[in-house]
Every structure is written in C-alpha cells, then in structure tokens.
Design a protein around this motif. Structure first.
Motif, PDB file in Angstrom:
ATOM      1  N   ARG A 120      20.928  91.690  61.399  1.00  0.00           N
ATOM      2  CA  ARG A 120      21.756  92.192  62.481  1.00  0.00           C
ATOM      3  C   ARG A 120      21.271  91.730  63.846  1.00  0.00           C
ATOM      4  NH1 ARG A 120      19.882  95.144  59.309  1.00  0.00           N
ATOM      5  NH2 ARG A 120      18.564  96.299  60.771  1.00  0.00           N
ATOM      6  N   CYS A 121      20.850  90.445  63.915  1.00  0.00           N
ATOM      7  CA  CYS A 121      20.363  89.918  65.185  1.00  0.00           C
ATOM      8  C   CYS A 121      21.534  89.604  66.101  1.00  0.00           C
ATOM      9  CB  CYS A 121      19.525  88.653  64.955  1.00  0.00           C
ATOM     10  SG  CYS A 121      20.422  87.284  64.210  1.00  0.00           S
ATOM     11  N   GLY A 122      22.721  89.396  65.523  1.00  0.00           N
ATOM     12  CA  GLY A 122      23.906  89.181  66.340  1.00  0.00           C
ATOM     13  C   GLY A 122      24.109  87.765  66.815  1.00  0.00           C
ATOM     14  N   GLY A 158      32.057  77.209  61.011  1.00  0.00           N
ATOM     15  CA  GLY A 158      30.726  77.311  60.429  1.00  0.00           C
ATOM     16  C   GLY A 158      29.603  77.397  61.440  1.00  0.00           C
ATOM     17  N   ALA A 159      29.935  77.541  62.729  1.00  0.00           N
ATOM     18  CA  ALA A 159      28.878  77.632  63.736  1.00  0.00           C
ATOM     19  C   ALA A 159      28.034  78.885  63.519  1.00  0.00           C
ATOM     20  CB  ALA A 159      29.482  77.639  65.136  1.00  0.00           C
ATOM     21  N   CYS A 160      28.684  79.967  63.099  1.00  0.00           N
ATOM     22  CA  CYS A 160      27.937  81.206  62.857  1.00  0.00           C
ATOM     23  C   CYS A 160      26.927  80.983  61.734  1.00  0.00           C
ATOM     24  CB  CYS A 160      28.890  82.339  62.503  1.00  0.00           C
ATOM     25  SG  CYS A 160      30.135  81.923  61.284  1.00  0.00           S
ATOM     26  N   ALA A 161      27.373  80.296  60.668  1.00  0.00           N
ATOM     27  CA  ALA A 161      26.483  80.052  59.529  1.00  0.00           C
ATOM     28  C   ALA A 161      25.337  79.142  59.947  1.00  0.00           C
ATOM     29  CB  ALA A 161      27.266  79.440  58.377  1.00  0.00           C
ATOM     30  N   ALA A 162      25.648  78.129  60.775  1.00  0.00           N
ATOM     31  CA  ALA A 162      24.604  77.188  61.188  1.00  0.00           C
ATOM     32  C   ALA A 162      23.551  77.886  62.041  1.00  0.00           C
ATOM     33  CB  ALA A 162      25.230  76.030  61.965  1.00  0.00           C
ATOM     34  N   ASN A 163      23.906  78.980  62.685  1.00  0.00           N
ATOM     35  CA  ASN A 163      22.964  79.660  63.562  1.00  0.00           C
ATOM     36  C   ASN A 163      22.317  80.885  62.943  1.00  0.00           C
ATOM     37  OD1 ASN A 163      22.940  78.435  66.455  1.00  0.00           O
ATOM     38  ND2 ASN A 163      25.004  78.214  65.643  1.00  0.00           N
ATOM     39  N   CYS A 164      22.670  81.183  61.683  1.00  0.00           N
ATOM     40  CA  CYS A 164      22.083  82.347  61.025  1.00  0.00           C
ATOM     41  C   CYS A 164      20.690  81.975  60.519  1.00  0.00           C
ATOM     42  CB  CYS A 164      22.959  82.795  59.862  1.00  0.00           C
ATOM     43  SG  CYS A 164      22.244  84.197  58.999  1.00  0.00           S
ATOM     44  N   PRO A 165      19.656  82.665  60.980  1.00  0.00           N
ATOM     45  CA  PRO A 165      18.309  82.280  60.549  1.00  0.00           C
ATOM     46  C   PRO A 165      18.020  82.656  59.098  1.00  0.00           C
ATOM     47  CG  PRO A 165      18.208  84.219  61.956  1.00  0.00           C
ATOM     48  CD  PRO A 165      19.638  83.790  61.921  1.00  0.00           C
ATOM     49  N   ASN A 166      18.796  83.558  58.546  1.00  0.00           N
ATOM     50  CA  ASN A 166      18.458  84.107  57.229  1.00  0.00           C
ATOM     51  C   ASN A 166      19.417  83.730  56.118  1.00  0.00           C
ATOM     52  OD1 ASN A 166      16.233  85.279  58.189  1.00  0.00           O
ATOM     53  ND2 ASN A 166      16.898  87.388  57.963  1.00  0.00           N
TER      54      ASN A 166
END
Lengths: 171, 718
Positions: free
Chosen positions: B587-589, B630-638
């Motif tokens: 939940r880092c947002g 897919g920008a959200c996926a590319a920036n998800c650390p986990n």
C-alpha cells in the motif's frame, strides 16, 4: 533531426555486432534491450553469388519525434541544443507508449528497471568530445559519427569513386 | 540513523552514496563495496541465505585492511559499526523475511501478521484456505500457534482489527477460517504433527497446562526435548478449559488439539499442584534441566465492599466457571447479579442463564462503550436475555439470615480524568438504591496466585503481582526458570499466552544449548509468499463477510451446546478470497501516483494507504479509465500489480484481483499483439500532431520498420 549523423559504411560492415555489445556494456543493460541493432538482410543470390547486407539501425533522432509526442510524462525529450532525443529516467514511468508510437522500434524496454531506455548517441560522451560507444569499437571502422555537414562528404566521395571505377555502373 | 529506518536499507544507501560520490579510487575497494552492496541487496529483497552475512563481514574486514584507501576504510568502519549494533536485525531479515519498520519494500509484513501476538502468517494461510488446501494451512498456522482450532473459536482476533479490508468494508473473518480448516483437517485425518527434531537428551518441566504452557511444551517437544507437564486441575487446557464456557469452546476441540501434543511424547501429570503436591526440589531431583511456569491468573480479586464475606451466595465468577466446566450443573440462585464488564462477567452471566437462573443482570460501573468485553459477546448475551445495568457501582451486599436479598448500588456518572484515556465513573450523591438479588458474582478481574510459588523466594514479582520476566526471552530472575502466559501478563488473551509460550520455548532451547539470548523481541516469520488467487474486481468487491449461523435461542438459554454453528464450506472459500494480500501489496501508493500524477489517467482508486487518511477504495472503477499501459505494474516494487497478455486479452491484476481486462488488437501484417485498442487510441491521440498514419493501418512497429528497411536496402548501393 539532430545536428549529428551516424554514418554506416555498409560496404565495410561484416555484421559482427560489436557495436551492439559495446552499446549495452556502456549503458550497463540486461538481456533484452538493444539500443542500436545490426539488421541482416539476405543472404540473397546476386549474380550467382550469395550476398548479405548489414544495416546499422540506431535511433534516427527524428526532427518531429513521435515518441516525444506520445510520452505523457515528459520523460522523452529532444535536446534543444543539438536535437538528440533521450529519456529522462527519473520521469519515465514505463507506460511504453513511446515504444508503441515509434515506427522504428528505437525505444527499448529495460525489464530490470521497468523503464524505457533508448539510444541517445551517448550524449554524455558526446558532450565530452568523445564518439558514441558503438563507433569506438567498430572493427572495420565502418561507423562514423559527426556533424551532418561533415558526413555528406564521405558518401559523395564514395559515390564519385563508384562512378569513376566504371565497373559497376550501367553506362 | 533515524529510529524508523532499517539498518539494512540504511547500509545500502550509505554504500550507494560512497560509490556515487566517487570516493573509492582504488578498483579493488570499489569492487568490494559493490559486492557488499549486492549481498545486502539480497538481504533486503529476501534472497539471502545463511552464508550472506558471514560473507559481508569478511568483505568488511577486507575493506578495513586496504590501507591505501581512506574512504574505503571509513566505509568499512561505518558498516562494521552498523553490523555490530544491529546484527540481530540483519539476521532477522535473513531468517524471517520480515522488515517490521516497513523500510525494505519486499519484506514489508502484512498488518494482520504484525498484530498477532503469536505472529501467524495470516495472508498465507487465508490464501491456502481459499484454495481448499486446509491441511497445508494448518501446517502454516501451527508453525506459530499449536492451537488453530481453539483460536479459531475463541481468539480475540487482533488481526481482524488491523485488517485492511476492514477499511474498505468489513475485515476478513480471519478467526473462524482457522477453525474451519482445523476441523476439516482433523476430520480428514490430515491434521498432522510436523517432523520431530533429533533427541536432545534433556527434559524440561512445564508447570501449568494452559495455552502458554502447552505451546512451550509443543515447540520444545518439536525441538527434541522431553517435556513433562504438571497441572493442578484434573484436565489439560487451563483457562481455556475452565475459564471459557463450553458453549463457546467445546471440550472436544481442546482434547483433540492437546492429544496432538501427547502424540509428540509430551507427558502429563494432572491433579498435581506445584507448591503443594510437588516442590521445585522434587522436580530438580527428577532431572529436569529447565522449568517453565505458566500458572495463569486464577485467583479472583475481592470486591472490597461490606457484606462480601458474610454470605455464602457471594461467588467468584472464575470459581463458578471452573466448577461448571468440571461438570457441576447446580443453579446458583434465581436472581443473579454479576459485577464486572469483561469477558469473564459475560461468560459467568451466560453460564448462569444456562444453569437455569431466570434473572441475570450484569452490573458495570461504566457504559457499554467502555466495556472491555468482546462486542460480539455482549450482543450475544443481550440476545439471550441478560440484563445490563450500566453506570452502577456496587456499594454493599445486603441480606438477612445468611441469605442475600439484594445489592446496594450507587449510580455513577462518567468524568474525564487527567492522564487517563478511559472515562472514570464517579458516584452520584444520594442515588443509592437496592438491586434485588439472591446471588452476587464478582467478575472484576483475576490475579496470579503467588501462594503456590512460596518456595521460590528469589523470584521477582512486578507491582501488579505478576512474575517479572525479560519480555524478550521470558527469563525470570532465577536462572533456568522461564515464565509466560497470564502469570506474566496478568489476565490476558489465549493468543498472547501462546505467543509467550513460543518465545519461551525458543529461549529455553538457547539456554540449554548455551547460546546467547537475543536482545531484540522476535519478529514474526513470513512463512511463504503464496501466489494470489485470481478473481474479477467486481467479485472481489461484492463478496460480503458471511453472517454466523447461531444455535436457536431456546437451546442457547438452556444448554451448553456451541452457540456459533460455523460457516459452510462455500462461505469459507469465498470469505478467504476477500483477503487483499497485504503481505504482497504494501500500500505504498506508487501505482496510484503514477497513474494520476504522471500518466494523467487517474484510473486507480485505491485509498487505503494509511489509517489516518482513508480515501475511497473501489477496485471496480479501474476499468473505466484504464488504458492498460502497465505503468503502475512497472512501478510496483513488489510485483503486486501485474500486467499480462493472456489469450486474446490484456489483464491488469492487483494481488490477483483483475482490475481490467481488454481485448488485444493484432498487427495486420505479422499478427503480433499490439495491445488493446484503448491503449493504441491513447498513443494515436498524442501523436496526432506529428504523424500522418491513417487510422485504419494496424501495423506493429516491427513490421513498419521491416518494410522501411527493405525499401532502404534496395535503394542503397550494396
């Protein structure tokens, strides 16, 4: 169009891909992205002999780059001083719109960082007065980098030689 | 270093800084620094093994020996100090895959696991139950809690109060899922003990067969120790057997789970009270190498009001519950007043109702809002017809001829007191009245019975009359004697006792092996990283927490049959699927920020970023505006947010929840998937000003390039 021109002497190129390797090593890239690429055409039988051509394709640094227009975050930029098109990695979010927009496939995906990476003519090296990484390592010296106005001369000389030799011309 | 930051990440950033500044001029020290960096990266991203930290330490020594590199020496010294000071944190990162400061992104734990006093890996077992893998789920739970069935029925469920799903609608019914899985596994015969360790050749005596004692016994037995449990009562279970009434926790549940301990070779001696039937010297002469006291808090506090000692009808709730649990079924009287507001008061009142008392009243000094008892229990008591008399202070027990006739009470009002978070009751002058009663039951709390510990003179006690221990290792002031459970915490919960017992088992093991004890409280272990269950956002949102079926009211008032009838299998599997998998999504947002601030699309509406500023969360609205870039996926650390082309669709998933699914468009020339139409439209709209490509030309960039390249080849002189 950028002020620079990266000329490939297709006559000399043997398709060794050293330019690609050096490019990736210089930018420390993982498996996957290839910023400049040697595209092999052929071999074809021409006059009873097999002939192949190796076309060097970096980013063309278009005058009106579609990738820059497509980028929603302003990460893809064109340097106003010399027209080099490059990605600011701090701004890139990895939406891949530039990859889809570019007709040449110049922007590449870096799966390690989840961001786009592309040929920027090694602008950090160019600014120091050095050649791009690919040029420095070319075994046959078929790659040449310079200002556009210097580059035209090579091709003109080459064409003149071809014409003058009379062997390959039609008249 | 700031307190909240993790020394592992801090070290990595420090190395980054030193390398980045170019201070390391010698290639050798730069290489060593880079190697340390990559090893610590492994630690921070959960990839480290046992050899990592020794390797880091030896590389630091190499740095310290490079005399010609002052910056390298400085780096080495800094890292050496950090490792010295926070060695346990580094080790815990490797062993538990958990960074409690939530600094290491990959190792950020789920709130439910951190809330559990026993540190059970909740998201993992909930996911396993959602897939119908009950036995595996029980195995995962029993790594941290040997009594999943008991806890599944009576736990105070601190996990559910922290459940992130509770900020969207209602928390996942974590507690009962355990009970279902345990019951199913037990009935199928797949509820099994794990492999026992090699025999250690040492015996340990556990005093008290409550949840704390039995947990320690279980983990010690698994480590290969011989464990003998002595218990004053005629049966195992301690407070869960004699404190929790049968309508909440059937005896069979305790018996079956305790039987699992006997299978491990734990032996029991019942009706043996420490200090009376057996002394420490007796036990020592029997060759026990260590002792664990989990004697609980079974002694009731006195009311301290006149008349308390004058009538035989003044009962202690805990005593009544014990007698009823052991088989007595005599009705204490017709009109019963229970004094207190905790779970014991409610249990006593409901037990009296079941024993046949027609009129049962709970008298409490404060209001319902301040009651420490479980909300659900208060409701259930009310349903059964228990009366509540709030703001009532008992003043005197009145009666004649050795018989109680009533309880004299004073009405109270609540006043805010300086330095106290709870409102305090203050008597209202002249409001005395008599509440009719035949029996008065006090349920105002219990304390530890210190009498039986009389011959342990060097044992330290706290001001609250509990055993004084080191809360990290549960060591008492006497070497070789450990303690946990209510005896240490005062009356608390089953799960706290289990957590304490487990901690003590670990410390006893280290004590007997001669290893140094940890300084840092143990960190919950993340047991697995189970793949998420896939389901559409609409389903994920729509599933509701099921309501518990209850026994019919007449039986609830007359018998001790279990009140909660449990969920059906379907309800359990569905309920488990509501889990948001906070062990993966921290939940880092970042996804929301990228989508809204960078892409300008604002498709994601995930507002549960922190407790204090909850925003609206709706998983279903994503598909309205999402272009599947897919920008959200590319920036998800986990890897919580994933984008994937599957079949003829592109899927966007958050922890298995399918937020968006869109049909792919294919290249007219080569047939390659080019992405969904919405995505292509987005690009086309943005590049409209610079391109002249006709709208109907669906050609992928590769085909376009090949065509152009071929054109160039033919025109160039070869």
């Amino acid at each position: 169009m950028s002020q620079y021109y990266l000329f490939q002497d297709t006559k000399k190129c043997i398709g060794c891909h050293a330019c690609e390797v050096q490019c990736k090593a210089n930018k420390n890239l993982p498996v996957g992205p290839r910023l400049c690429q040697i595209i092999q055409v052929g071999p074809k039988m021409i006059g009873g002999l097999p002939r192949a051509a190796y076309i060097f394709m970096p980013c063309y640094h278009c005058e009106n780059p579609w990738c820059v227009a497509a980028c929603p975050t302003g990460a893809m930029q064109q340097r106003s001083s010399d027209g080099i098109v490059f990605v600011d990695h701090n701004l890139c979010v990895g939406c891949k719109t530039c990859i889809s927009a570019c007709p040449w496939g110049a922007p590449q995906w870096n799966p390690e960082t989840g961001k786009v990476v592309k040929c920027d003519y090694c602008k950090d090296r160019v600014d120091q007065g050095l050649d791009p990484a690919c040029v420095t390592t070319c075994l046959t010296h078929c790659l040449k980098f310079g200002k556009v106005e210097d580059m035209t001369q090579i091709r003109r000389d080459r064409h003149a030689q071809t014409v003058a030799s009379l062997e390959h011309c039609a008249f | 270093m700031s307190v909240s930051q993790c020394p592992v990440t801090e070290s990595i950033l420090f190395i980054d800084d030193v390398i980045g500044k170019g201070g390391l001029t010698h290639p050798r020290s730069r290489r060593i620094a880079e190697e340390i960096h990559s090893l610590l990266d492994d630690v921070a991203w959960g990839r480290a093994g046992d050899d990592h930290l020794p390797a880091v330490l030896s590389l630091i020594q190499d740095l310290l020996q490079a005399a010609n590199e002052p910056e390298g020496y400085r780096l080495g010294e800094h890292l050496h100090q950090t490792m010295q000071m926070h060695g346990e944190v580094f080790e815990s990162h490797v062993k538990t895959h958990n960074c409690p400061t939530e600094t290491c992104e990959w190792l950020t734990p789920a709130p439910c696991q951190m809330a559990c006093p026993a540190g059970i890996d909740v998201p993992t077992y909930v996911t396993l139950i959602g897939q119908g893998r009950d036995a595996e789920a029980i195995d995962v739970i029993r790594q941290d809690n040997p009594f999943p069935w008991v806890c599944g029925l009576v736990c105070t469920r601190p996990c559910e109060f922290m459940c992130v799903r509770g900020r969207m609608d209602t928390p996942v019914s974590i507690k009962f899922l355990k009970a279902f899985a345990a019951e199913r596994a037990m009935s199928e015969g797949t509820y099994r003990n794990p492999e026992k360790g090699p025999d250690q050749g040492k015996r340990i005596c556990v005093i008290g067969a409550g949840p704390g004692g039995l947990s320690a016994a279980y983990y010690l037995a698994l480590k290969g120790y011989g464990v003998h449990v002595i218990e004053a009562l005629p049966t195992a279970g301690g407070m869960i057997m004699v404190g929790i009434p049968r309508y909440r926790l059937p005896r069979e549940v305790i018996d079956r789970e305790v039987a699992m301990l006997e299978e491990l070779g734990v032996s029991f001696a019942f009706n043996t009270r420490f200090g009376e039937d057996v002394t420490l010297d007796d036990l020592k002469s029997q060759g026990f190498a260590a002792f664990f006291f989990a004697i609980g808090a079974h002694k009731a506090y006195n009311l301290g009001i006149p008349g308390e000692a004058d009538f035989p009808q003044t009962l202690e709730a805990i005593d009544l519950l014990r007698r009823v649990a052991l088989g007595e079924r005599r009705m204490p009287g017709r009109r019963v007043v229970v004094i207190g507001g905790g779970n014991v008061a409610i249990d006593a009142a409901r037990t009296c109702m079941r024993l046949g008392c027609p009129e049962v009243t709970i008298a409490y000094r404060r209001t319902r809002h301040e009651m420490p008892a479980d909300e659900e229990e208060v409701e259930q008591a009310e349903e059964e017809g228990i009366h509540f008399s709030f703001l009532t202070i008992p003043a005197k027990i009145v009666g004649e001829d050795k018989k109680i006739t009533g309880l004299s009470c004073i009405r109270a009002e609540l006043v805010k007191r300086e330095g106290s978070s709870r409102m305090s009751p203050v008597p209202v002058l002249g409001s005395e009245y008599i509440m009719d009663a035949d029996v008065v039951i006090s349920a105002i709390g219990q304390k530890v019975d210190q009498l039986c510990m009389g011959d342990l003179e060097t044992m330290d006690w706290t001001r609250r009359g509990t055993i004084d221990v080191n809360m990290v290792t549960m060591e008492t002031s006497i070497a070789g004697i450990f303690a946990a459970g209510d005896a240490v915490t005062g009356p608390a919960t089953v799960i706290e006792a289990i957590g304490g017992g487990k901690r003590a088992a670990e410390a006893i093991d280290r004590y007997l092996l001669g290893l140094p004890q940890p300084q840092m409280p143990p960190v919950p272990v993340r047991r697995r990283r189970e793949a998420c269950i896939e389901l559409p956002a609409s389903t994920k949102t729509v599933i509701k927490r099921p309501t518990m079926d209850m026994l019919n009211m007449d039986r609830r008032r007359t018998t001790f049959q279990q009140v909660e009838l449990g969920y059906t299998e379907n309800m359990v599997r569905e309920e488990a699927r509501r889990c948001l998998r906070c062990d993966i999504c921290r939940r880092c947002g970042k996804c929301v920020e990228v989508c809204r601030d960078k892409m300008g699309i604002s498709a994601l509406e995930l507002g549960y970023l922190d407790f204090d500023h909850p925003g609206p969360t709706d998983l279903r609205v994503t598909e309205e505006r999402c272009i599947a870039c897919g920008a959200c996926a590319a920036n998800c650390p986990n890897d919580a947010m994933k984008i994937e082309d599957r079949g003829d669709e592109r899927l966007l998933m958050l922890c298995g929840t399918i937020l968006n699914r869109q049909k792919l468009v294919y290249c007219n020339s080569c047939g390659k998937a080019m992405g969904p139409m919405k995505y292509l439209d987005y690009i086309r709209k943005r590049t409209k000003s610079v391109t002249q490509v006709p709208d109907d030309a669906l050609i992928c960039e590769n085909c376009a390039r090949t065509k152009t390249a071929r054109f160039n080849v033919h025109t160039l002189p070869v």
